[in-house]
Design a protein around this motif. Structure first.
Motif: not given
Length: 290
Positions: A226-239
């Motif tokens: 869900l996070f990757t679909q919404a932001t384009g990045l997996p949680p660790h990369a977004w952080r």
């Protein structure tokens, strides 16, 4: 006739004419930018060669004479599109500055400007952006300041500022839009917001996907997807991207690179430098001395 390849070279600098902004003069051949975002409007002008990048769900190619604007907070990449690479100038324009300029042009309060994802192919605009960038760079290199007029050999401050306003106002008048609002907000948005808040609360606190999943009542697999679909990045990369963005202010203030790395959750200085270079094309120490 084949062109010689550009080298990987980047110089960040700042100008009192555009407070709070970073400006970049660069050429690239081998360097490729990993997915990242900026908190400012990215206003580049391609002067030679061509750059390709992924942005807003599509692949784009920006050739010489184009202005491939990226909106703040929007994920994008960057790499050479032709064998020789590309050379360009970039203004990272603070959101408040461009918003205030849009208000002045309209004579009333306006929504935040937004630009379509397509590459702007407008050679007149490209010439204006390039001229403004060059005049500001020459002025900055001369050592002149807004309060000093003693140097007769320094570039004309009024000319540089006029060129800047001309370039950005032309961009706004010709291509400024209002961001489209989805008719129906996704039912998943609150869950994504909760995960973002957890990831952003304390960048030095270790987190697992299971922690995010527990906070929103999903399995780790579904939470991560869900996070990757919404932001384009997996949680660790977004952080990691958020850590890099938050590191800029203390770097500007002169805090030691090692201290900035530790305060923002990087394992060590080399870990910080590796990620910083991927995003900005230079190590943090060189960026800091701009």
């Amino acid at each position: 006739m084949a062109h010689s390849a550009f080298r990987d070279y980047a110089r960040y600098w700042r100008s009192p004419l555009l407070p709070g902004a970073e400006l970049l003069t660069a050429e690239y051949h081998d360097h490729a930018f990993t997915p990242h975002w900026h908190d400012a409007y990215t206003v580049p002008v391609i002067e030679e060669g061509a750059e390709c990048y992924r942005y807003s769900g599509a692949h784009h190619v920006a050739q010489a004479g184009s202005v491939p604007v990226i909106n703040p907070g929007e994920l994008h990449t960057g790499a050479r599109a032709v064998d020789e690479g590309w050379r360009y100038r970039v203004m990272y324009v603070p959101v408040d500055y461009l918003h205030a300029l849009a208000n002045e042009i309209a004579g009333s309060a306006q929504p935040l400007p937004w630009f379509d994802a397509e590459v702007i192919r407008d050679r007149d605009l490209a010439r204006r952006v390039s001229r403004a960038h060059l005049l500001m760079e020459t002025h900055a290199a001369s050592g002149a300041t807004p309060d000093s007029s003693a140097r007769t050999d320094s570039p004309d401050l009024l000319a540089a500022e006029a060129a800047l306003i001309d370039a950005l106002s032309t961009l706004l008048v010709r291509y400024g839009r209002t961001r489209a609002t989805p008719l129906l907000a996704s039912s998943h948005e609150p869950r994504v917001d909760v995960m973002k808040a957890l990831l952003a609360a304390d960048l030095t606190t270790p987190l697992r996907v299971a922690d995010l999943a527990q906070a929103i009542g999903l399995s780790p697999f579904h939470a991560s997807r869900l996070f990757t679909q919404a932001t384009g990045l997996p949680p660790h990369a977004w952080r990691t991207q958020l850590r890099l963005q938050r590191a800029l202010a203390p770097l500007r203030a002169g805090v030691a690179v090692a201290d900035v790395a530790a305060a923002h959750g990087f394992t060590d200085q080399s870990h910080f430098t590796r990620h910083f270079r991927r995003m900005f094309g230079v190590p943090p120490g060189r960026w800091q001395t701009a």
